[in-house]
Write an enzyme that holds these catalytic residues in place. Sequence first.
Site, mmCIF file in Angstrom:
data_model
loop_
_atom_site.group_PDB
_atom_site.id
_atom_site.type_symbol
_atom_site.label_atom_id
_atom_site.label_comp_id
_atom_site.label_asym_id
_atom_site.label_seq_id
_atom_site.Cartn_x
_atom_site.Cartn_y
_atom_site.Cartn_z
ATOM 1 N N HIS A 105 -2.711 8.142 5.800
ATOM 2 C CA HIS A 105 -2.916 6.807 5.250
ATOM 3 C C HIS A 105 -4.349 6.367 5.535
ATOM 4 C CE1 HIS A 105 -1.700 3.043 3.542
ATOM 5 N NE2 HIS A 105 -2.072 2.367 4.618
ATOM 6 N N HIS A 120 -9.582 2.277 -0.932
ATOM 7 C CA HIS A 120 -8.143 2.051 -0.781
ATOM 8 C C HIS A 120 -7.639 1.512 -2.113
ATOM 9 C CE1 HIS A 120 -4.254 1.142 0.512
ATOM 10 N NE2 HIS A 120 -4.497 0.588 1.688
ATOM 11 N N CYS A 164 0.803 -1.229 0.000
ATOM 12 C CA CYS A 164 0.000 0.000 0.000
ATOM 13 C C CYS A 164 0.837 1.281 0.000
ATOM 14 C CB CYS A 164 -0.926 0.008 1.208
ATOM 15 S SG CYS A 164 -1.899 -1.504 1.364
#
Length: 623
Positions: free
Chosen positions: A284, A321, A155
């Site tokens: 994040h 995401h 990620c």
Amino acid sequence: MKCVAVVAAAAESSLGSGAAAYGVGDVGDTPVTRIAEDAVLRDAGFVKPFVARAAALRHPSSALDPAELLLERVARALAVELDAALPDWRKLGIGFAIGTSSGGMISLSRALARERTGEPIPRDLAEAAPYFGPLRALGALGVSPLVEAQVLAACASSGVAMGLGCRWLELGRAELVVAGGYDAVGDLVASGFESLGATTARAPLPFRKARDGMSLGEGAALVALTLRERARSAVGYVRGFGMSSDAVHITAPDATGSGLVRAAKAALDDAGISPSSVDIVSAHATATPLNDAAEARALATLLGGHAREVVVHPMKAIVGHTLGASSALEALAGLDAMNRGVFPAALGEGDVDDAFAGNLLAKNASGAARTCLKLSAAFGGANAALVLSRDAAEGRAPQRSHAQLLAIGEPRTAADLAPVAAETKLPKAVVSRLDPLSASVVAAAASALRATPTLARERTGVVVGTAAATLEIDAAFDRRLRERGPRGVDPRRFPSTSPNLAAGNCTIAFGLHGPALSVGASPDADLEALMVGFDLVCAGDAEAVIVVAAEHVGEAVRRLWAAMGLSAPVDGAAAVVLARAPSDDGRVRAALVRARETRSRPGWDASLARGWPAFLAALAPPS
């Protein structure tokens, strides 16, 4: 660092194409999520079938892998933007630094489905299936890179890719770098995150007490980076980069947030500014209980009393995401906010987590923000941070140093880990459960470290080069998914489908807190890793880097490589240690460049067990 200009950008997300893909809206606007129930996931049997599909993929009209299609669209759009912003860009020395979490995994699933029905895998499909498969789309740019890397840091991939691109510009490896990331959502990834209990059945609630998970999204974002002296105009500037490793757990963040703090401080120091200069934090913010708690503590530690004045932008609640694309998309949103004179709002309602000290705005507010701190975290304990700005300004003088080959280890396989388990910080139970790629990497690193003087573990990193990456594990996970459905997959097996896990397990095994990532842009991933490790040392991001060439090879990889018309790589790993040196005779970098050129010649033995250690031995300094 030297000030790096973002001279052009292109993107795709659930918000749309181009600037719409990352736009934060105008003053007074409230965010609206693009996450919705997805018919494909619902019909496949998912419990929480929610995703933010990229607008360009909602009505697919191409047989291309969806990830490759997204990357091709943004590459074509970036070329148009570059033609306007920097007309002579094709004459420059170009670098490609691209990040992804799952690469060609959707094509891999398609290839495996053909095998199950007894059909051969067509060459074109086989070439799309590895993690580096979608990179074919970069041909739309019409240029060949001088230097290239695909960052497989889960990620955090595109944030690391952007930082690596800045380092290449500083070091003179390239004059213009195309950086960013991409990912599309397939059943394998979606089922894995759902099995971990990481997803939600409603809109995510970042930093709220009632948060219960994230939703996946699709996207791609590319930026063109060059030193500010070359830029005629700019979307904005990258002024600092930092990276660190938690070295605590492969999936859960360090609960104290200290790893994220180290990455953020490194980026701010790189930019030559203090935490009190930060106006916006692009968080994040996965809206999972553990991640948001750790990030909240990190922000409190980093910003102190100033945290109350900082607006926090948790974009994943809006676009999902987007994994390998997330850092680049969110960085562009931060630049968009500053250029619009907007402090961006956060989606979600309800009580805020007690540990969270920043500002979550209900509506976009007017304000002249100048500095945005982009934070990223990932499987394997990787953390990355970028300092973005409206203004061009030089940061800390580049900490350029020299690199030397400090030690060469012996080739190892997963079976070689047991005898060296006592040399690691991993509990025996954890060692016994390591996936084969991680086991080979840890065993090879142990071999190299035995021949290495004491290292500053806080400043030692890991770079794993792997072409086959986790394809064998992905194939096994896909097989169980097809047999049992998304509710029958094993959550313990999903983390090891991430190529970054091997690098993360190595940091945990030896207590290393420097940069850690895997790379693999082509079958020459071993040399790619050497070059990336070399540049991280030269740029001052690490005092030392353990570089590991590693492949986990079984029948799935052998069949795929055969369908591509290639010889399969050799199972196992080999490691070296690169470290700072007081002087530079140019031998290591020159040898790396020669080796890359040699690979294209007939007769080169590229197998791990023979070719790589022999090449490395030739780099050893004269006795």
